[in-house]
Design a protein around this motif. Structure first.
Motif, PDB file in Angstrom:
ATOM      1  N   ALA A 238      37.010  48.440  40.653  1.00 46.48           N
ATOM      2  CA  ALA A 238      37.770  48.705  42.122  1.00 46.48           C
ATOM      3  C   ALA A 238      37.944  47.990  43.022  1.00 46.48           C
ATOM      4  O   ALA A 238      39.245  47.866  43.969  1.00 46.48           O
ATOM      5  CB  ALA A 238      36.859  50.232  42.499  1.00 46.48           C
ATOM      6  N   ALA A 239      36.683  47.248  43.382  1.00 43.26           N
ATOM      7  CA  ALA A 239      36.971  46.276  44.503  1.00 43.26           C
ATOM      8  C   ALA A 239      37.786  45.002  44.173  1.00 43.26           C
ATOM      9  O   ALA A 239      38.678  44.749  45.121  1.00 43.26           O
ATOM     10  CB  ALA A 239      35.440  45.784  44.877  1.00 43.26           C
ATOM     11  N   ALA A 240      37.636  44.733  42.952  1.00 45.80           N
ATOM     12  CA  ALA A 240      38.553  43.486  42.560  1.00 45.80           C
ATOM     13  C   ALA A 240      40.074  43.827  42.635  1.00 45.80           C
ATOM     14  O   ALA A 240      40.816  43.079  43.025  1.00 45.80           O
ATOM     15  CB  ALA A 240      38.237  43.129  40.936  1.00 45.80           C
ATOM     16  N   ALA A 241      40.321  45.220  42.151  1.00 43.73           N
ATOM     17  CA  ALA A 241      41.603  45.688  41.975  1.00 43.73           C
ATOM     18  C   ALA A 241      42.317  45.836  43.402  1.00 43.73           C
ATOM     19  O   ALA A 241      43.584  45.571  43.783  1.00 43.73           O
ATOM     20  CB  ALA A 241      41.637  47.187  41.215  1.00 43.73           C
ATOM     21  N   ILE A 247      48.096  42.576  40.317  1.00 46.56           N
ATOM     22  CA  ILE A 247      47.387  43.147  39.295  1.00 46.56           C
ATOM     23  C   ILE A 247      48.167  43.150  37.785  1.00 46.56           C
ATOM     24  O   ILE A 247      49.524  43.557  38.040  1.00 46.56           O
ATOM     25  CB  ILE A 247      46.998  44.557  39.326  1.00 46.56           C
ATOM     26  CG1 ILE A 247      45.954  44.453  40.651  1.00 46.56           C
ATOM     27  CG2 ILE A 247      46.321  45.122  38.104  1.00 46.56           C
ATOM     28  CD1 ILE A 247      45.594  45.991  40.822  1.00 46.56           C
ATOM     29  N   VAL A 248      47.908  42.496  36.812  1.00 52.81           N
ATOM     30  CA  VAL A 248      48.686  42.374  35.508  1.00 52.81           C
ATOM     31  C   VAL A 248      47.893  43.247  34.450  1.00 52.81           C
ATOM     32  O   VAL A 248      46.706  42.760  34.129  1.00 52.81           O
ATOM     33  CB  VAL A 248      49.013  40.915  35.037  1.00 52.81           C
ATOM     34  CG1 VAL A 248      49.706  41.121  33.797  1.00 52.81           C
ATOM     35  CG2 VAL A 248      49.729  40.233  35.979  1.00 52.81           C
ATOM     36  N   THR A 249      48.450  43.997  33.899  1.00 53.54           N
ATOM     37  CA  THR A 249      47.718  44.963  32.823  1.00 53.54           C
ATOM     38  C   THR A 249      48.534  44.743  31.643  1.00 53.54           C
ATOM     39  O   THR A 249      49.649  44.937  31.525  1.00 53.54           O
ATOM     40  CB  THR A 249      47.540  46.428  33.179  1.00 53.54           C
ATOM     41  OG1 THR A 249      48.997  47.126  33.120  1.00 53.54           O
ATOM     42  CG2 THR A 249      46.953  46.647  34.637  1.00 53.54           C
ATOM     43  N   CYS A 250      47.668  44.415  30.558  1.00 51.97           N
ATOM     44  CA  CYS A 250      48.109  44.329  29.167  1.00 51.97           C
ATOM     45  C   CYS A 250      47.119  44.872  28.085  1.00 51.97           C
ATOM     46  O   CYS A 250      46.822  43.889  27.173  1.00 51.97           O
ATOM     47  CB  CYS A 250      48.757  42.959  28.937  1.00 51.97           C
ATOM     48  SG  CYS A 250      47.660  41.587  29.478  1.00 51.97           S
ATOM     49  N   ALA A 261      43.306  56.470  42.348  1.00 56.22           N
ATOM     50  CA  ALA A 261      41.918  56.719  42.610  1.00 56.22           C
ATOM     51  C   ALA A 261      41.121  55.389  42.468  1.00 56.22           C
ATOM     52  O   ALA A 261      40.275  55.125  43.478  1.00 56.22           O
ATOM     53  CB  ALA A 261      41.352  57.789  41.431  1.00 56.22           C
ATOM     54  N   LEU A 262      41.611  54.445  41.437  1.00 59.83           N
ATOM     55  CA  LEU A 262      40.601  53.272  41.439  1.00 59.83           C
ATOM     56  C   LEU A 262      41.086  52.486  42.712  1.00 59.83           C
ATOM     57  O   LEU A 262      40.212  51.873  43.336  1.00 59.83           O
ATOM     58  CB  LEU A 262      41.267  52.452  40.041  1.00 59.83           C
ATOM     59  CG  LEU A 262      40.534  51.305  39.902  1.00 59.83           C
ATOM     60  CD1 LEU A 262      38.925  51.486  39.364  1.00 59.83           C
ATOM     61  CD2 LEU A 262      41.234  50.331  38.960  1.00 59.83           C
ATOM     62  N   LEU A 263      42.335  52.414  43.043  1.00 63.37           N
ATOM     63  CA  LEU A 263      42.679  51.633  44.376  1.00 63.37           C
ATOM     64  C   LEU A 263      42.098  51.960  45.632  1.00 63.37           C
ATOM     65  O   LEU A 263      41.827  51.255  46.479  1.00 63.37           O
ATOM     66  CB  LEU A 263      44.276  51.422  44.180  1.00 63.37           C
ATOM     67  CG  LEU A 263      44.788  50.584  43.280  1.00 63.37           C
ATOM     68  CD1 LEU A 263      46.454  50.467  43.302  1.00 63.37           C
ATOM     69  CD2 LEU A 263      44.163  49.192  43.185  1.00 63.37           C
ATOM     70  N   GLU A 264      42.021  53.416  45.658  1.00 66.27           N
ATOM     71  CA  GLU A 264      41.610  53.928  46.854  1.00 66.27           C
ATOM     72  C   GLU A 264      40.098  53.904  46.988  1.00 66.27           C
ATOM     73  O   GLU A 264      39.632  53.657  48.050  1.00 66.27           O
ATOM     74  CB  GLU A 264      41.999  55.648  46.778  1.00 66.27           C
ATOM     75  CG  GLU A 264      43.360  55.998  47.145  1.00 66.27           C
ATOM     76  CD  GLU A 264      43.485  57.509  47.152  1.00 66.27           C
ATOM     77  OE1 GLU A 264      44.462  57.919  47.949  1.00 66.27           O
ATOM     78  OE2 GLU A 264      42.828  58.189  46.296  1.00 66.27           O
ATOM     79  N   SER A 265      39.566  53.940  45.680  1.00 63.38           N
ATOM     80  CA  SER A 265      37.927  53.624  45.974  1.00 63.38           C
ATOM     81  C   SER A 265      37.750  52.179  46.111  1.00 63.38           C
ATOM     82  O   SER A 265      36.993  52.178  47.070  1.00 63.38           O
ATOM     83  CB  SER A 265      37.367  53.826  44.521  1.00 63.38           C
ATOM     84  OG  SER A 265      36.099  53.404  44.151  1.00 63.38           O
ATOM     85  N   GLN A 308      50.321  44.894  47.501  1.00 65.04           N
ATOM     86  CA  GLN A 308      49.844  44.426  46.273  1.00 65.04           C
ATOM     87  C   GLN A 308      51.271  44.853  45.219  1.00 65.04           C
ATOM     88  O   GLN A 308      52.029  46.041  45.321  1.00 65.04           O
ATOM     89  CB  GLN A 308      48.857  45.561  45.818  1.00 65.04           C
ATOM     90  CG  GLN A 308      47.522  45.156  46.467  1.00 65.04           C
ATOM     91  CD  GLN A 308      46.510  46.008  45.926  1.00 65.04           C
ATOM     92  OE1 GLN A 308      46.575  47.173  46.184  1.00 65.04           O
ATOM     93  NE2 GLN A 308      45.564  45.471  45.000  1.00 65.04           N
ATOM     94  N   LEU A 309      51.406  43.941  44.121  1.00 70.20           N
ATOM     95  CA  LEU A 309      52.218  44.102  43.135  1.00 70.20           C
ATOM     96  C   LEU A 309      51.647  44.496  41.874  1.00 70.20           C
ATOM     97  O   LEU A 309      50.623  43.775  41.403  1.00 70.20           O
ATOM     98  CB  LEU A 309      53.099  42.875  42.937  1.00 70.20           C
ATOM     99  CG  LEU A 309      53.996  42.927  41.986  1.00 70.20           C
ATOM    100  CD1 LEU A 309      55.067  44.200  41.951  1.00 70.20           C
ATOM    101  CD2 LEU A 309      54.800  41.428  41.596  1.00 70.20           C
TER     102      LEU A 309
END
Length: 475
Positions: A238-241, A247-250, A261-265, A308-309
């Motif tokens: 969460a902190a890293a995000a 953020i690149v997800t694959c 929720a993850l980013l808010e946390s 953030q992108l």
């Protein structure tokens, strides 16, 4: 009979492709077991494509439609989609056109980004999965092996793919207008598969040095060690995000791995620790008033990113669309990337298609010759059985020097030459039955059921698929 059912970015919506992709692993066995005529099935599923390649055992004049409709029902049952909706969407390729279609797909000619490099590996892995599941057949095996060979030839002989074009690189090109300095950009990479490796390579090509990796399946440590980057644990993701500029997800996860929720946390954690939210060297108030198109500015390590992108390359989606409800977050997903795909480079594409078309014709001609193999075997066996009998009689009558045997063997070869030539000519014209009927009428010879193809029957035949039938809709 080879058939391909195809749904892609050209004829299907993103939501449907997402559903099909998420259940692709279960589709092959379900199709294979759905109808007695289906001898094999290989499923190719990518971020912009779902295709089922079927090998049907259909008698002459028998319609393949019932088996095809059953295959569609099988796909719909595992994907939770109505068969009628799929019939109206799927393209239908049959006959010799199947080889041409798969060769074009494997070569990247049907991709969102023409010439993308990842698709060849995805096609190869589809065959490997079908082998493991026991759903492939010799014909499908030859087809997919040939597709891999043709994709390599296209890459080596044309300009297609020479620049390493891919969806990953296109996504980063689209991100250029949002990034001021790639070298100062902090990236969180979510995923450790082939796409993650390609993403990391593309990021490094742009000068990115600060990359951390997280894996929902727990493979981050190994990936990080192999690539010289830092791994992120489940407890610190969460902190890293929250602190990443990009953020690149694959991943292949079937659930959202990044959401609001993850980013808010992560952001809440920084606020609780009193971290400064302002950009490095900047003013928080001025940044908040900046337009949404403001380019990203590298942040200090201990602060959340002001802008953030999030680049979602996953299918099914890795990122919940609700992330854009947070201030400063922009989402770039496959659906958006597809809209901005560049036009083909016509010179290289034409050369690539010429290779594909030629290889498809050759594959079709060879496969048609193989269809005659049992009849060829039967004729040659008939002639050589007669020959052996005459040679034995000649020996009992005193053919001591073998001249009679030599003459008989020469005559048999001469007699078989024209029928063998005509078998190939008629096969290539699609008139195999005329040749089979002819040898039955003249010699009383018929192919035995399940006759095996041996060296004599092959008579120079090689693997290759043909252009021929065209793609159409089932609905």
């Amino acid at each position: 009979m080879l058939i391909c059912l195809t749904a892609s970015h050209k004829n299907a919506g993103f939501d449907m492709l997402e559903r099909l992709s998420a259940t692709a692993d279960a589709a092959g066995p379900r199709i294979r077991n759905g109808h007695s005529a289906v001898q094999g099935a290989v499923v190719v599923a990518t971020c912009n494509r779902f295709e089922a390649y079927l090998d049907l055992d259909a008698a002459d004049g028998e319609s393949p439609v019932p088996a095809v409709h059953e295959a569609i029902r099988a796909v719909g049952s595992v994907a939770g989609l109505e068969p009628g909706e799929l019939r109206a969407t799927f393209g239908f390729v049959h006959g010799n056109a199947v080889a041409g279609h798969l060769f074009a797909v494997a070569s990247g000619l049907e991709s969102v980004v023409v010439g993308e490099g990842e698709i060849a590996g995805q096609v190869r892995r589809s065959l490997e999965r079908a082998r493991t599941e026991g759903t492939t057949t010799p014909d499908l095996d030859r087809l997919f092996q040939r597709a891999s060979q043709i994709s390599r030839r296209v890459k080596n002989e044309t300009g297609i793919g020479s620049e390493g074009r891919s969806v990953v690189r296109l996504a980063l090109e689209l991100a250029e207008s949002r990034i001021t300095d790639w070298a100062g950009t902090r990236v969180l990479l979510v995923g450790t598969g082939q796409f993650a490796g390609a993403s990391l390579a593309a990021l490094r090509d742009r000068g990115v040095t600060d990359v951390r990796v997280f894996s929902p399946s727990g493979r981050a440590t190994k990936f990080a060690a192999n690539h010289g980057i830092e791994a992120v644990t489940r407890g610190t993701v969460a902190a890293a995000a929250a602190s990443a500029d990009v953020i690149v997800t694959c991943t292949t996860a079937e659930h959202h791995v990044v959401d609001r929720a993850l980013l808010e946390s992560g952001r809440a954690g920084f606020e609780a620790s009193g971290a400064d939210r302002a950009p490095a060297g900047g003013d928080a108030g001025a940044d908040a008033a900046a337009p949404a198109s403001l380019r990203l500015v590298a942040q200090p390590v201990d602060a959340p990113a002001a802008r953030q992108l999030v680049i979602d390359l996953g299918l099914p989606r890795n990122v919940d669309p609700d992330v854009v409800e947070l201030p400063g977050v922009e989402l770039l997903d496959l659906e958006t990337i597809r809209i901005h795909a560049p036009l083909e480079e016509f010179g290289a594409t034409d050369a690539a298609r010429a290779i594909v078309d030629g290889a498809a014709r050759a594959f079709g001609e060879a496969r048609e010759e193989q269809d005659l193999a049992p009849a060829v075997v039967a004729l040659r066996r008939h002639v050589f059985d007669l020959l052996d009998g005459e040679i034995e009689r000649a020996r009992t009558r005193g053919d001591a020097d073998g001249r009679t045997e030599e003459a008989l063997r020469h005559m048999a070869g001469v007699l078989l030459h024209t029928p063998m030539v005509r078998s190939r000519e008629l096969a290539r014209a699609g008139e195999q039955q005329a040749w089979i009927d002819g040898i039955a009428a003249i010699f009383g010879v018929a192919p035995a059921d399940g006759a095996a193809l041996d060296g004599a029957a092959a008579d120079g035949a090689t693997d290759a698929g043909g252009a021929g039938s065209t793609e159409r809709r089932l609905g």
